[in-house]
Motif scaffolding. Structure first.
Motif, PDB file in Angstrom:
ATOM      1  N   VAL A   1       5.531  -0.334   3.367  1.00  0.00           N
ATOM      2  CA  VAL A   1       5.223  -0.476   1.946  1.00  0.00           C
ATOM      3  C   VAL A   1       4.412   0.744   1.548  1.00  0.00           C
ATOM      4  CG1 VAL A   1       4.021  -1.830   0.197  1.00  0.00           C
ATOM      5  CG2 VAL A   1       5.274  -2.990   2.004  1.00  0.00           C
ATOM      6  N   VAL A   2       4.825   1.373   0.436  1.00  0.00           N
ATOM      7  CA  VAL A   2       4.106   2.540  -0.063  1.00  0.00           C
ATOM      8  C   VAL A   2       2.787   2.068  -0.671  1.00  0.00           C
ATOM      9  CG1 VAL A   2       4.169   4.508  -1.634  1.00  0.00           C
ATOM     10  CG2 VAL A   2       6.282   3.727  -0.530  1.00  0.00           C
ATOM     11  N   GLN A   3       1.685   2.647  -0.196  1.00  0.00           N
ATOM     12  CA  GLN A   3       0.342   2.307  -0.662  1.00  0.00           C
ATOM     13  C   GLN A   3       0.007   3.105  -1.928  1.00  0.00           C
ATOM     14  OE1 GLN A   3      -1.560  -0.178   1.218  1.00  0.00           O
ATOM     15  NE2 GLN A   3       0.620  -0.332   1.645  1.00  0.00           N
ATOM     16  N   PRO A   4      -1.051   2.717  -2.663  1.00  0.00           N
ATOM     17  CA  PRO A   4      -1.425   3.441  -3.889  1.00  0.00           C
ATOM     18  C   PRO A   4      -1.677   4.943  -3.683  1.00  0.00           C
ATOM     19  CG  PRO A   4      -2.564   1.349  -3.818  1.00  0.00           C
ATOM     20  CD  PRO A   4      -1.862   1.505  -2.496  1.00  0.00           C
ATOM     21  N   ASP A   5      -2.118   5.342  -2.478  1.00  0.00           N
ATOM     22  CA  ASP A   5      -2.357   6.767  -2.234  1.00  0.00           C
ATOM     23  C   ASP A   5      -1.106   7.500  -1.741  1.00  0.00           C
ATOM     24  OD1 ASP A   5      -2.167   5.735   0.313  1.00  0.00           O
ATOM     25  OD2 ASP A   5      -4.046   6.592   1.036  1.00  0.00           O
ATOM     26  N   GLY A   6       0.030   6.802  -1.668  1.00  0.00           N
ATOM     27  CA  GLY A   6       1.294   7.422  -1.270  1.00  0.00           C
ATOM     28  C   GLY A   6       1.600   7.333   0.210  1.00  0.00           C
ATOM     29  N   THR A   7       0.674   6.823   1.017  1.00  0.00           N
ATOM     30  CA  THR A   7       0.917   6.688   2.449  1.00  0.00           C
ATOM     31  C   THR A   7       1.774   5.449   2.711  1.00  0.00           C
ATOM     32  OG1 THR A   7      -1.121   5.440   2.767  1.00  0.00           O
ATOM     33  CG2 THR A   7      -1.229   7.838   3.088  1.00  0.00           C
ATOM     34  N   LEU A   8       2.355   5.396   3.901  1.00  0.00           N
ATOM     35  CA  LEU A   8       3.198   4.272   4.287  1.00  0.00           C
ATOM     36  C   LEU A   8       2.422   3.331   5.202  1.00  0.00           C
ATOM     37  CD1 LEU A   8       6.514   6.154   5.102  1.00  0.00           C
ATOM     38  CD2 LEU A   8       5.967   4.862   3.048  1.00  0.00           C
ATOM     39  N   LYS A   9       2.544   2.024   4.938  1.00  0.00           N
ATOM     40  CA  LYS A   9       1.906   1.004   5.776  1.00  0.00           C
ATOM     41  C   LYS A   9       3.004   0.191   6.453  1.00  0.00           C
ATOM     42  CE  LYS A   9      -1.114  -2.991   5.728  1.00  0.00           C
ATOM     43  NZ  LYS A   9      -1.865  -3.937   4.895  1.00  0.00           N
ATOM     44  N   LEU A  10       2.988   0.146   7.781  1.00  0.00           N
ATOM     45  CA  LEU A  10       3.963  -0.611   8.556  1.00  0.00           C
ATOM     46  C   LEU A  10       3.708  -2.103   8.378  1.00  0.00           C
ATOM     47  CD1 LEU A  10       6.296  -0.575  10.610  1.00  0.00           C
ATOM     48  CD2 LEU A  10       4.582  -0.415  12.408  1.00  0.00           C
ATOM     49  N   THR A  11       4.697  -2.838   7.841  1.00  0.00           N
ATOM     50  CA  THR A  11       4.514  -4.265   7.578  1.00  0.00           C
ATOM     51  C   THR A  11       5.455  -5.154   8.375  1.00  0.00           C
ATOM     52  OG1 THR A  11       6.029  -4.171   5.701  1.00  0.00           O
ATOM     53  CG2 THR A  11       3.685  -3.867   5.226  1.00  0.00           C
ATOM     54  N   TYR A  12       6.512  -4.590   8.978  1.00  0.00           N
ATOM     55  CA  TYR A  12       7.493  -5.395   9.707  1.00  0.00           C
ATOM     56  C   TYR A  12       8.085  -4.536  10.810  1.00  0.00           C
ATOM     57  CZ  TYR A  12      11.877  -7.895  10.639  1.00  0.00           C
ATOM     58  OH  TYR A  12      12.928  -8.549  11.240  1.00  0.00           O
ATOM     59  N   GLN A  13       8.261  -5.137  11.983  1.00  0.00           N
ATOM     60  CA  GLN A  13       8.862  -4.420  13.106  1.00  0.00           C
ATOM     61  C   GLN A  13       9.554  -5.424  14.011  1.00  0.00           C
ATOM     62  OE1 GLN A  13       6.198  -2.591  16.084  1.00  0.00           O
ATOM     63  NE2 GLN A  13       7.028  -0.645  15.352  1.00  0.00           N
ATOM     64  N   GLN A  14      10.835  -5.176  14.285  1.00  0.00           N
ATOM     65  CA  GLN A  14      11.587  -6.060  15.171  1.00  0.00           C
ATOM     66  C   GLN A  14      12.486  -5.211  16.046  1.00  0.00           C
ATOM     67  OE1 GLN A  14      14.141  -8.890  13.247  1.00  0.00           O
ATOM     68  NE2 GLN A  14      14.720  -9.864  15.145  1.00  0.00           N
ATOM     69  N   THR A  15      12.574  -5.572  17.316  1.00  0.00           N
ATOM     70  CA  THR A  15      13.424  -4.857  18.262  1.00  0.00           C
ATOM     71  C   THR A  15      14.507  -5.799  18.756  1.00  0.00           C
ATOM     72  OG1 THR A  15      11.566  -3.495  18.935  1.00  0.00           O
ATOM     73  CG2 THR A  15      13.426  -3.558  20.427  1.00  0.00           C
TER      74      THR A  15
ATOM     75  N   GLY B   1       2.068   8.888  15.305  1.00  0.00           N
ATOM     76  CA  GLY B   1       1.335  10.110  15.558  1.00  0.00           C
ATOM     77  C   GLY B   1       1.035  10.956  14.327  1.00  0.00           C
ATOM     78  N   ARG B   2       1.282  10.433  13.136  1.00  0.00           N
ATOM     79  CA  ARG B   2       1.010  11.202  11.928  1.00  0.00           C
ATOM     80  C   ARG B   2       0.863  10.269  10.738  1.00  0.00           C
ATOM     81  NH1 ARG B   2       5.573  12.840   8.651  1.00  0.00           N
ATOM     82  NH2 ARG B   2       7.369  11.596   9.175  1.00  0.00           N
ATOM     83  N   VAL B   3       0.405  10.808   9.630  1.00  0.00           N
ATOM     84  CA  VAL B   3       0.319  10.053   8.383  1.00  0.00           C
ATOM     85  C   VAL B   3       1.496  10.495   7.525  1.00  0.00           C
ATOM     86  CG1 VAL B   3      -1.039   9.619   6.307  1.00  0.00           C
ATOM     87  CG2 VAL B   3      -2.189   9.883   8.510  1.00  0.00           C
ATOM     88  N   ALA B   4       2.345   9.556   7.154  1.00  0.00           N
ATOM     89  CA  ALA B   4       3.519   9.886   6.341  1.00  0.00           C
ATOM     90  C   ALA B   4       3.245   9.559   4.878  1.00  0.00           C
ATOM     91  CB  ALA B   4       4.726   9.091   6.833  1.00  0.00           C
ATOM     92  N   HIS B   5       3.658  10.456   3.996  1.00  0.00           N
ATOM     93  CA  HIS B   5       3.521  10.257   2.559  1.00  0.00           C
ATOM     94  C   HIS B   5       4.904  10.063   1.951  1.00  0.00           C
ATOM     95  CE1 HIS B   5      -0.768  11.157   2.242  1.00  0.00           C
ATOM     96  NE2 HIS B   5      -0.545  12.001   3.234  1.00  0.00           N
ATOM     97  N   SER B   6       4.975   9.269   0.901  1.00  0.00           N
ATOM     98  CA  SER B   6       6.242   8.971   0.254  1.00  0.00           C
ATOM     99  C   SER B   6       6.206   9.389  -1.210  1.00  0.00           C
ATOM    100  CB  SER B   6       6.506   7.461   0.349  1.00  0.00           C
ATOM    101  OG  SER B   6       7.627   7.121  -0.421  1.00  0.00           O
ATOM    102  N   PRO B   7       7.335   9.882  -1.729  1.00  0.00           N
ATOM    103  CA  PRO B   7       7.398  10.228  -3.148  1.00  0.00           C
ATOM    104  C   PRO B   7       7.655   9.005  -4.032  1.00  0.00           C
ATOM    105  CG  PRO B   7       9.482  10.743  -2.111  1.00  0.00           C
ATOM    106  CD  PRO B   7       8.552  10.272  -1.024  1.00  0.00           C
ATOM    107  N   TYR B   8       7.883   7.852  -3.418  1.00  0.00           N
ATOM    108  CA  TYR B   8       8.207   6.644  -4.173  1.00  0.00           C
ATOM    109  C   TYR B   8       6.950   5.999  -4.757  1.00  0.00           C
ATOM    110  CZ  TYR B   8      12.585   7.269  -1.709  1.00  0.00           C
ATOM    111  OH  TYR B   8      13.745   7.801  -1.209  1.00  0.00           O
ATOM    112  N   PRO B   9       7.113   5.183  -5.805  1.00  0.00           N
ATOM    113  CA  PRO B   9       5.943   4.533  -6.415  1.00  0.00           C
ATOM    114  C   PRO B   9       5.302   3.503  -5.470  1.00  0.00           C
ATOM    115  CG  PRO B   9       7.952   4.097  -7.701  1.00  0.00           C
ATOM    116  CD  PRO B   9       8.341   4.910  -6.520  1.00  0.00           C
ATOM    117  N   PRO B  10       4.009   3.231  -5.652  1.00  0.00           N
ATOM    118  CA  PRO B  10       3.334   2.223  -4.825  1.00  0.00           C
ATOM    119  C   PRO B  10       4.046   0.872  -4.913  1.00  0.00           C
ATOM    120  CG  PRO B  10       1.741   3.443  -6.101  1.00  0.00           C
ATOM    121  CD  PRO B  10       3.094   3.872  -6.583  1.00  0.00           C
TER     122      PRO B  10
END
Length: 83
Positions: free
Chosen positions: A62-76, A32-41
């Motif tokens: 994975v932190v993208q070049p613009d600082g947003t987070l991209k969901l790459t793995y999900q397991q329940t 429900g939102r766009v999350a930004h990270s202080p970590y390097p891409p």
């Protein structure tokens, strides 16, 4: 030999290597939102939360070049012993 190459090309052309994108769920960092990270891409950020009916969800972003987070793995998985 030529027939083997043609057969291999036909078999590989039928493969679909793109999977649908993962969808965030309640408890995900990007639900429900766009999350930004202080970590390097390129940095991998892990998230774990307890979801519906006591199931634990493990995620990797994975932190993208613009600082947003991209969901790459999900397991329940169950959060309780199953024996």
């Amino acid at each position: 030999m030529r027939h083997a190459a043609i057969l291999a090309a036909m078999v590989l052309s039928g493969c679909n290597t793109t999977a649908p994108p993962l969808e965030p769920m309640p408890g995900s960092l990007t639900y429900g939102r766009v999350a930004h990270s202080p970590y390097p891409p390129g940095t991998v950020v892990k998230n774990t939360f307890l979801g519906k009916w006591g199931y634990r969800t493990f995620e990797k972003y994975v932190v993208q070049p613009d600082g947003t987070l991209k969901l790459t793995y999900q397991q329940t998985a169950p959060d309780f012993p199953t024996d």
